[in-house]
Design a protein around this motif. Structure first.
Motif, PDB file in Angstrom:
ATOM      1  N   TYR A  24      31.824  -2.640  45.671  1.00  0.00           N
ATOM      2  CA  TYR A  24      31.218  -1.593  44.838  1.00  0.00           C
ATOM      3  C   TYR A  24      29.889  -1.125  45.423  1.00  0.00           C
ATOM      4  CZ  TYR A  24      29.309   0.852  40.795  1.00  0.00           C
ATOM      5  OH  TYR A  24      28.765   1.809  39.977  1.00  0.00           O
ATOM      6  N   TYR A  25      29.117  -2.058  45.974  1.00  0.00           N
ATOM      7  CA  TYR A  25      27.803  -1.708  46.521  1.00  0.00           C
ATOM      8  C   TYR A  25      27.838  -1.423  48.027  1.00  0.00           C
ATOM      9  CZ  TYR A  25      25.618  -2.700  42.047  1.00  0.00           C
ATOM     10  OH  TYR A  25      25.240  -2.656  40.713  1.00  0.00           O
ATOM     11  N   GLY A  26      29.040  -1.229  48.558  1.00  0.00           N
ATOM     12  CA  GLY A  26      29.169  -0.799  49.944  1.00  0.00           C
ATOM     13  C   GLY A  26      28.863  -1.857  50.985  1.00  0.00           C
ATOM     14  N   ILE A  27      29.055  -3.128  50.630  1.00  0.00           N
ATOM     15  CA  ILE A  27      28.810  -4.226  51.568  1.00  0.00           C
ATOM     16  C   ILE A  27      30.158  -4.782  52.027  1.00  0.00           C
ATOM     17  CG2 ILE A  27      27.744  -6.497  51.870  1.00  0.00           C
ATOM     18  CD1 ILE A  27      25.815  -5.756  49.590  1.00  0.00           C
ATOM     19  N   SER A  28      30.326  -4.911  53.313  1.00  0.00           N
ATOM     20  CA  SER A  28      31.598  -5.413  53.836  1.00  0.00           C
ATOM     21  C   SER A  28      31.774  -6.887  53.498  1.00  0.00           C
ATOM     22  CB  SER A  28      31.667  -5.209  55.357  1.00  0.00           C
ATOM     23  OG  SER A  28      30.616  -5.915  55.986  1.00  0.00           O
ATOM     24  N   ILE A  29      33.038  -7.265  53.301  1.00  0.00           N
ATOM     25  CA  ILE A  29      33.369  -8.662  52.991  1.00  0.00           C
ATOM     26  C   ILE A  29      33.552  -9.421  54.303  1.00  0.00           C
ATOM     27  CG2 ILE A  29      35.039 -10.197  51.885  1.00  0.00           C
ATOM     28  CD1 ILE A  29      35.731  -7.817  50.025  1.00  0.00           C
ATOM     29  N   ALA A  30      32.690 -10.401  54.530  1.00  0.00           N
ATOM     30  CA  ALA A  30      32.765 -11.199  55.756  1.00  0.00           C
ATOM     31  C   ALA A  30      33.470 -12.515  55.452  1.00  0.00           C
ATOM     32  CB  ALA A  30      31.364 -11.467  56.313  1.00  0.00           C
ATOM     33  N   ARG A  31      34.601 -12.736  56.116  1.00  0.00           N
ATOM     34  CA  ARG A  31      35.376 -13.942  55.863  1.00  0.00           C
ATOM     35  C   ARG A  31      34.560 -15.208  56.118  1.00  0.00           C
ATOM     36  NH1 ARG A  31      41.265 -14.015  58.392  1.00  0.00           N
ATOM     37  NH2 ARG A  31      41.294 -12.183  57.028  1.00  0.00           N
ATOM     38  N   GLU A  32      33.665 -15.135  57.110  1.00  0.00           N
ATOM     39  CA  GLU A  32      32.862 -16.323  57.441  1.00  0.00           C
ATOM     40  C   GLU A  32      31.815 -16.632  56.375  1.00  0.00           C
ATOM     41  OE1 GLU A  32      31.186 -12.762  59.780  1.00  0.00           O
ATOM     42  OE2 GLU A  32      33.159 -13.585  59.232  1.00  0.00           O
ATOM     43  N   ASN A  33      31.619 -15.731  55.415  1.00  0.00           N
ATOM     44  CA  ASN A  33      30.676 -15.988  54.325  1.00  0.00           C
ATOM     45  C   ASN A  33      31.347 -16.607  53.103  1.00  0.00           C
ATOM     46  OD1 ASN A  33      28.530 -15.079  55.796  1.00  0.00           O
ATOM     47  ND2 ASN A  33      28.297 -13.123  54.717  1.00  0.00           N
ATOM     48  N   ILE A  34      32.595 -17.018  53.261  1.00  0.00           N
ATOM     49  CA  ILE A  34      33.327 -17.681  52.179  1.00  0.00           C
ATOM     50  C   ILE A  34      33.578 -19.133  52.574  1.00  0.00           C
ATOM     51  CG2 ILE A  34      35.425 -17.708  50.785  1.00  0.00           C
ATOM     52  CD1 ILE A  34      35.699 -14.688  51.377  1.00  0.00           C
ATOM     53  N   TYR A  35      33.076 -20.061  51.746  1.00  0.00           N
ATOM     54  CA  TYR A  35      33.250 -21.490  51.999  1.00  0.00           C
ATOM     55  C   TYR A  35      33.972 -22.101  50.808  1.00  0.00           C
ATOM     56  CZ  TYR A  35      32.152 -26.335  53.185  1.00  0.00           C
ATOM     57  OH  TYR A  35      32.234 -27.680  53.503  1.00  0.00           O
ATOM     58  N   TYR A  36      35.039 -22.840  51.076  1.00  0.00           N
ATOM     59  CA  TYR A  36      35.809 -23.469  49.997  1.00  0.00           C
ATOM     60  C   TYR A  36      35.366 -24.919  49.807  1.00  0.00           C
ATOM     61  CZ  TYR A  36      38.870 -19.414  50.081  1.00  0.00           C
ATOM     62  OH  TYR A  36      39.359 -18.119  50.002  1.00  0.00           O
ATOM     63  N   GLY A  37      34.808 -25.191  48.640  1.00  0.00           N
ATOM     64  CA  GLY A  37      34.397 -26.550  48.300  1.00  0.00           C
ATOM     65  C   GLY A  37      35.347 -27.168  47.283  1.00  0.00           C
ATOM     66  N   ASP A  38      34.842 -28.146  46.528  1.00  0.00           N
ATOM     67  CA  ASP A  38      35.700 -28.824  45.544  1.00  0.00           C
ATOM     68  C   ASP A  38      34.984 -29.047  44.213  1.00  0.00           C
ATOM     69  OD1 ASP A  38      33.896 -30.834  46.109  1.00  0.00           O
ATOM     70  OD2 ASP A  38      35.364 -32.189  47.034  1.00  0.00           O
ATOM     71  N   PHE A  39      33.976 -28.247  43.944  1.00  0.00           N
ATOM     72  CA  PHE A  39      33.188 -28.304  42.705  1.00  0.00           C
ATOM     73  C   PHE A  39      32.196 -29.459  42.676  1.00  0.00           C
ATOM     74  CE2 PHE A  39      36.822 -25.923  40.564  1.00  0.00           C
ATOM     75  CZ  PHE A  39      36.128 -24.732  40.513  1.00  0.00           C
ATOM     76  N   SER A  40      32.100 -30.267  43.718  1.00  0.00           N
ATOM     77  CA  SER A  40      31.166 -31.389  43.726  1.00  0.00           C
ATOM     78  C   SER A  40      29.862 -30.988  44.402  1.00  0.00           C
ATOM     79  CB  SER A  40      31.774 -32.583  44.472  1.00  0.00           C
ATOM     80  OG  SER A  40      31.866 -32.300  45.864  1.00  0.00           O
ATOM     81  N   SER A  41      28.780 -31.712  44.088  1.00  0.00           N
ATOM     82  CA  SER A  41      27.503 -31.447  44.745  1.00  0.00           C
ATOM     83  C   SER A  41      27.604 -31.731  46.239  1.00  0.00           C
ATOM     84  CB  SER A  41      26.395 -32.298  44.113  1.00  0.00           C
ATOM     85  OG  SER A  41      26.694 -33.680  44.217  1.00  0.00           O
ATOM     86  N   ARG A  42      28.450 -32.679  46.606  1.00  0.00           N
ATOM     87  CA  ARG A  42      28.641 -33.008  48.025  1.00  0.00           C
ATOM     88  C   ARG A  42      29.156 -31.797  48.805  1.00  0.00           C
ATOM     89  NH1 ARG A  42      31.676 -36.645  47.053  1.00  0.00           N
ATOM     90  NH2 ARG A  42      33.694 -35.640  47.378  1.00  0.00           N
ATOM     91  N   SER A  43      30.111 -31.065  48.207  1.00  0.00           N
ATOM     92  CA  SER A  43      30.645 -29.898  48.909  1.00  0.00           C
ATOM     93  C   SER A  43      29.614 -28.767  48.944  1.00  0.00           C
ATOM     94  CB  SER A  43      31.950 -29.419  48.271  1.00  0.00           C
ATOM     95  OG  SER A  43      31.742 -28.896  46.973  1.00  0.00           O
ATOM     96  N   GLY A  44      28.736 -28.693  47.943  1.00  0.00           N
ATOM     97  CA  GLY A  44      27.650 -27.721  47.976  1.00  0.00           C
ATOM     98  C   GLY A  44      26.681 -28.017  49.108  1.00  0.00           C
ATOM     99  N   TYR A  45      26.444 -29.286  49.327  1.00  0.00           N
ATOM    100  CA  TYR A  45      25.565 -29.718  50.431  1.00  0.00           C
ATOM    101  C   TYR A  45      26.166 -29.304  51.776  1.00  0.00           C
ATOM    102  CZ  TYR A  45      22.686 -32.951  53.225  1.00  0.00           C
ATOM    103  OH  TYR A  45      21.795 -33.491  54.139  1.00  0.00           O
TER     104      TYR A  45
END
Length: 339
Positions: A211-232
């Motif tokens: 909507y705001y004209g910013i391209s979606i970069a696949r490398e900016n998507i990280y799949y975690g598991d809802f834990s703080s460890r995956s956030g780290y």
């Protein structure tokens, strides 16, 4: 003198509940040997268990709750809402912590069936939609006829009442807030791909960028598991990609980002901006306080219990439906304005 189910239980050396389960041919984990002993006791006493008697058995006033992970305060708040409303209405809650294990979930479902709960409110494990686990759950409820309500997470091809937050809208609000603060390189820490909430939150993130004209970069998507460890781990990953902001799809993963920043000399709200999701307790006590998307977890739990009790009593007879709670952005101090 009429023989009662209690007489059969005393003769067989078992509980009245066990006699009821066996004589009504209900699913249970009672051994074959015990089943035969109960049937033999009933025959010797001349007991005849009629359908009318079965229908007149007293209600247990028990509700089962499947809890995915006790370390996540969001789900604990949901349970608080369930238990408080249940208590007011004379119901007791059997809480089953499954630690995001489908195997434990199925075991607890069988136990709840044995205990003759009148309904089950399930917050499913994160692997519910993998390896035909959804079909296993569906077959259980088809076999036992126990009422089911899904809370927070959907299960593929299991159709029942479903209560959740508007995950897509919440993610859109989080991403939009970062964009309007001047950020364009925004990383997202998602949960597992197969989880309903994660798919919707990722959709909201992408929709805001487009909507705001910013391209979606696949490398900016990280799949975690809802834990703080995956956030780290996600923060470590994004540091190499020079993002200025991270949207964490739950607050526990945001806490992991905070931990990484503290250990590596990064200041949240200055060097790195962060937005979370859920608004769990103590977000406002972090340094700096975390900007996040609020979900009314306790209210969602209360609504789930209210609807389940209405289904049990027959007050609610409309077809199963989805209920969405509107999220809201809670602005604190974790986002730097670059404009």
């Amino acid at each position: 003198m009429k023989v009662t189910v209690k007489d059969v239980a005393n003769k067989a050396g078992v509980s009245v509940t066990s006699v009821s389960l066996v004589l009504n041919n209900r699913p249970s984990r009672i051994t074959q040997e015990t089943k035969e002993r109960i049937i033999k006791a009933a025959e010797e006493l001349g007991y005849r268990h009629t359908a009318k008697e079965a229908a007149n058995e007293p209600a247990t006033k028990l509700l089962g709750v499947i809890h995915p992970n006790c370390s996540n305060p969001f789900f604990n708040q949901c349970v608080k809402g369930i238990e408080n409303h249940a208590a007011v209405n004379g119901y007791k809650v059997i809480l089953c912590n499954i630690e995001n294990s489908m195997e434990r979930c199925l075991g607890y479902l069988e136990m709840l069936a044995d205990l003759r709960v009148e309904g089950i409110i399930a917050m499913p494990p994160i692997d519910m939609n993998l390896n035909d686990n959804n079909m296993k759950m569906g077959k259980f409820f088809e076999r036992t006829k126990i009422r089911l309500l899904l809370l927070d997470r959907a299960v593929d091809r299991v159709f029942c009442d479903f209560i959740t937050g508007d995950n897509k809208q919440g993610a859109y609000l989080a991403t939009e807030h970062l964009i309007l603060s001047g950020h364009r390189d925004i990383g997202i820490v998602s949960g597992p791909r197969e989880v309903y909430n994660c798919r919707k939150r990722l959709e909201g993130y992408k929709e805001a960028l487009v909507y705001y004209g910013i391209s979606i970069a696949r490398e900016n998507i990280y799949y975690g598991d809802f834990s703080s460890r995956s956030g780290y781990r996600a923060a470590e990953y994004f540091e190499e990609r020079d993002v200025t902001a991270i949207f964490a799809c739950n607050d526990l993963m945001a806490l992991g980002v905070y931990q990484y920043a503290a250990e590596h000399g990064l200041k949240i709200g200055e060097d790195l901006s962060v937005v979370g999701f859920d608004d769990i307790p103590y977000c406002d006590l972090l340094n700096p306080p975390l900007t996040t998307i609020q979900q009314p977890a306790e209210l969602m739990g209360k609504r789930a219990c209210e609807l389940m009790i209405k289904r049990i009593s027959g007050e609610e007879q409309e077809p199963a439906r989805d209920t969405y709670f509107a999220p809201s952005l809670i602005e604190r101090k974790s986002v730097k304005n670059l404009l």
